[in-house]
Design a protein around this motif. Structure first.
Motif, PDB file in Angstrom:
ATOM      1  N   LEU A 125       0.828  -1.207   0.000  1.00 40.00           N
ATOM      2  CA  LEU A 125       0.000   0.000   0.000  1.00 40.00           C
ATOM      3  C   LEU A 125       0.864   1.261   0.000  1.00 40.00           C
ATOM      4  O   LEU A 125       0.540   2.240  -0.666  1.00 40.00           O
ATOM      5  N   LYS A 126       1.951   1.232   0.761  1.00 42.32           N
ATOM      6  CA  LYS A 126       2.829   2.401   0.828  1.00 42.32           C
ATOM      7  C   LYS A 126       3.362   2.753  -0.558  1.00 42.32           C
ATOM      8  O   LYS A 126       3.388   3.924  -0.934  1.00 42.32           O
ATOM      9  N   MET A 127       3.757   1.752  -1.316  1.00 41.07           N
ATOM     10  CA  MET A 127       4.285   1.985  -2.658  1.00 41.07           C
ATOM     11  C   MET A 127       3.244   2.715  -3.517  1.00 41.07           C
ATOM     12  O   MET A 127       3.554   3.698  -4.184  1.00 41.07           O
ATOM     13  N   GLN A 128       2.021   2.251  -3.464  1.00 45.31           N
ATOM     14  CA  GLN A 128       0.974   2.873  -4.266  1.00 45.31           C
ATOM     15  C   GLN A 128       0.602   4.262  -3.742  1.00 45.31           C
ATOM     16  O   GLN A 128       0.354   5.180  -4.516  1.00 45.31           O
ATOM     17  N   LEU A 129       0.571   4.405  -2.427  1.00 42.16           N
ATOM     18  CA  LEU A 129       0.225   5.699  -1.842  1.00 42.16           C
ATOM     19  C   LEU A 129       1.290   6.754  -2.105  1.00 42.16           C
ATOM     20  O   LEU A 129       0.968   7.935  -2.258  1.00 42.16           O
ATOM     21  N   ASN A 130       2.547   6.341  -2.165  1.00 41.24           N
ATOM     22  CA  ASN A 130       3.622   7.294  -2.478  1.00 41.24           C
ATOM     23  C   ASN A 130       3.439   7.909  -3.860  1.00 41.24           C
ATOM     24  O   ASN A 130       3.852   9.037  -4.096  1.00 41.24           O
ATOM     25  N   LEU A 131       2.809   7.184  -4.759  1.00 42.27           N
ATOM     26  CA  LEU A 131       2.566   7.695  -6.109  1.00 42.27           C
ATOM     27  C   LEU A 131       1.452   8.742  -6.146  1.00 42.27           C
ATOM     28  O   LEU A 131       1.394   9.537  -7.067  1.00 42.27           O
ATOM     29  N   THR A 132       0.590   8.742  -5.144  1.00 42.35           N
ATOM     30  CA  THR A 132      -0.563   9.661  -5.157  1.00 42.35           C
ATOM     31  C   THR A 132      -0.203  11.079  -4.761  1.00 42.35           C
ATOM     32  O   THR A 132      -0.892  12.017  -5.112  1.00 42.35           O
ATOM     33  N   LYS A 133       0.861  11.248  -3.985  1.00 42.54           N
ATOM     34  CA  LYS A 133       1.312  12.564  -3.526  1.00 42.54           C
ATOM     35  C   LYS A 133       0.191  13.355  -2.831  1.00 42.54           C
ATOM     36  O   LYS A 133      -0.029  14.524  -3.107  1.00 42.54           O
ATOM     37  N   CYS A 134      -0.525  12.698  -1.920  1.00 42.11           N
ATOM     38  CA  CYS A 134      -1.564  13.370  -1.140  1.00 42.11           C
ATOM     39  C   CYS A 134      -0.925  14.435  -0.251  1.00 42.11           C
ATOM     40  O   CYS A 134       0.124  14.194   0.352  1.00 42.11           O
ATOM     41  N   THR A 135      -1.569  15.586  -0.170  1.00 40.31           N
ATOM     42  CA  THR A 135      -1.045  16.662   0.675  1.00 40.31           C
ATOM     43  C   THR A 135      -1.876  16.859   1.932  1.00 40.31           C
ATOM     44  O   THR A 135      -1.500  17.641   2.798  1.00 40.31           O
ATOM     45  N   ARG A 136      -2.999  16.185   2.014  1.00 40.20           N
ATOM     46  CA  ARG A 136      -3.868  16.275   3.186  1.00 40.20           C
ATOM     47  C   ARG A 136      -3.990  14.880   3.790  1.00 40.20           C
ATOM     48  O   ARG A 136      -4.149  13.894   3.071  1.00 40.20           O
ATOM     49  N   PHE A 137      -3.895  14.808   5.111  1.00 37.72           N
ATOM     50  CA  PHE A 137      -3.911  13.514   5.789  1.00 37.72           C
ATOM     51  C   PHE A 137      -5.198  12.741   5.507  1.00 37.72           C
ATOM     52  O   PHE A 137      -5.159  11.548   5.211  1.00 37.72           O
ATOM     53  N   HIS A 138      -6.339  13.424   5.586  1.00 38.40           N
ATOM     54  CA  HIS A 138      -7.606  12.707   5.363  1.00 38.40           C
ATOM     55  C   HIS A 138      -7.694  12.164   3.939  1.00 38.40           C
ATOM     56  O   HIS A 138      -8.279  11.108   3.704  1.00 38.40           O
ATOM     57  N   GLU A 139      -7.084  12.856   2.961  1.00 30.84           N
ATOM     58  CA  GLU A 139      -7.051  12.345   1.591  1.00 30.84           C
ATOM     59  C   GLU A 139      -6.218  11.070   1.518  1.00 30.84           C
ATOM     60  O   GLU A 139      -6.583  10.117   0.821  1.00 30.84           O
ATOM     61  N   LEU A 140      -5.110  11.071   2.221  1.00 30.56           N
ATOM     62  CA  LEU A 140      -4.248   9.887   2.255  1.00 30.56           C
ATOM     63  C   LEU A 140      -4.997   8.690   2.833  1.00 30.56           C
ATOM     64  O   LEU A 140      -4.966   7.592   2.273  1.00 30.56           O
ATOM     65  N   ASP A 142      -8.294   8.245   3.055  1.00 32.22           N
ATOM     66  CA  ASP A 142      -9.362   7.839   2.126  1.00 32.22           C
ATOM     67  C   ASP A 142      -8.797   7.039   0.955  1.00 32.22           C
ATOM     68  O   ASP A 142      -9.359   6.010   0.569  1.00 32.22           O
ATOM     69  N   THR A 143      -7.679   7.495   0.418  1.00 35.09           N
ATOM     70  CA  THR A 143      -7.049   6.800  -0.696  1.00 35.09           C
ATOM     71  C   THR A 143      -6.567   5.420  -0.262  1.00 35.09           C
ATOM     72  O   THR A 143      -6.737   4.434  -0.987  1.00 35.09           O
ATOM     73  N   ALA A 144      -5.986   5.340   0.921  1.00 31.19           N
ATOM     74  CA  ALA A 144      -5.494   4.051   1.441  1.00 31.19           C
ATOM     75  C   ALA A 144      -6.646   3.062   1.609  1.00 31.19           C
ATOM     76  O   ALA A 144      -6.517   1.884   1.247  1.00 31.19           O
ATOM     77  N   ILE A 145      -7.760   3.518   2.154  1.00 32.92           N
ATOM     78  CA  ILE A 145      -8.922   2.638   2.344  1.00 32.92           C
ATOM     79  C   ILE A 145      -9.447   2.169   0.989  1.00 32.92           C
ATOM     80  O   ILE A 145      -9.777   0.990   0.805  1.00 32.92           O
ATOM     81  N   THR A 146      -9.509   3.083   0.015  1.00 34.53           N
ATOM     82  CA  THR A 146      -9.973   2.724  -1.336  1.00 34.53           C
ATOM     83  C   THR A 146      -9.035   1.707  -1.976  1.00 34.53           C
ATOM     84  O   THR A 146      -9.485   0.702  -2.546  1.00 34.53           O
TER      85      THR A 146
END
Length: 170
Positions: A125-140, A142-146
Motif C-alpha cells: 500500500l505504501k508503494m501505491q500511496l507514495n505515487l498519489t502525492k496526497c497533501t492532506r492527511f484525510h485524503e491519504l 481515504d485513498t489508502a482505504i480505497t
C-alpha cells in the motif's frame, strides 16, 4: 493512561464552559476520587496556607504523580515502531491516532503526519500511496482505504477465477 485520558477529557470540558484557572482547579479536584483524591489532599497539606494553584501547575503536578514519564516514553516508542502489518487501514488509523498523542511533535503538521503514517503502512500500500502525492492527511487515509478495498476485490476475483477453472477441469 486512564489518568492522562481523565485529564484530557476534563480539560476539554473546562474549555467548553470557559472556566478561569481557579475554577478549573476547583472543578478538576472536585472530580478526583480514590487514590487521586488522597494524593491531592496530601499536595494541599504541604502547600503554604492560602496558596492558589494555577491550572498549569495542577496539570504538571497531576501528570508527575499520576502519569509516570516512563509510561509516556514507552507509549512514544510504541508509536515510533507502529506498523500496519496485517491490520486493516482503518484499524491501523485507530492505533495511529491513539498513540500519536504521545509523540505530538512527530505529527504536528500535515506533512509530518502523512510521512509518519506512510512509514508504518504495509509496503504494498505504501508503494501505491507514495505515487498519489496526497497533501492532506484525510485524503491519504481515504485513498489508502480505497486502495485496500480495490486490492481485496482483485484478490477475491482471482480466487474466484482459480476456483472456477479448477471446478471446470474434467
Amino acid at each position: 493512561m486512564d489518568a492522562d485520558d481523565w485529564l484530557r477529557d476534563t480539560e476539554r470540558k473546562l474549555k467548553t464552559v470557559r472556566c478561569n484557572d481557579e475554577e478549573k482547579v476547583r472543578y478538576a479536584t472536585y472530580l478526583l476520587s480514590g487514590l487521586a483524591a488522597s494524593w491531592w489532599d496530601n499536595v494541599i497539606l504541604i502547600q503554604p496556607s492560602g496558596h492558589v494553584f494555577t491550572w498549569d501547575e495542577f496539570k504538571k503536578k497531576f501528570r508527575e504523580a499520576q502519569v509516570p514519564e516512563s509510561i509516556m516514553e514507552l507509549k512514544r516508542r510504541e508509536f515510533e515502531t507502529l506498523k500496519q502489518n496485517d491490520l486493516s487501514v482503518w484499524k491501523y488509523l485507530v492505533e495511529f491516532d491513539r498513540l500519536s498523542r504521545y509523540a505530538a511533535e512527530d505529527v504536528n503538521t500535515e506533512e509530518k503526519r502523512i510521512k509518519r503514517f506512510l512509514k508504518g503502512m504495509n509496503p504494498f500500500l505504501k508503494m501505491q500511496l507514495n505515487l498519489t502525492k496526497c497533501t492532506r492527511f484525510h485524503e491519504l487515509v481515504d485513498t489508502a482505504i480505497t486502495l485496500e478495498n480495490d486490492y481485496e476485490e482483485v484478490q477475491n476475483e482471482r480466487k474466484w477465477k482459480v476456483h472456477v477453472s479448477v471446478s471446470d477441469d474434467p
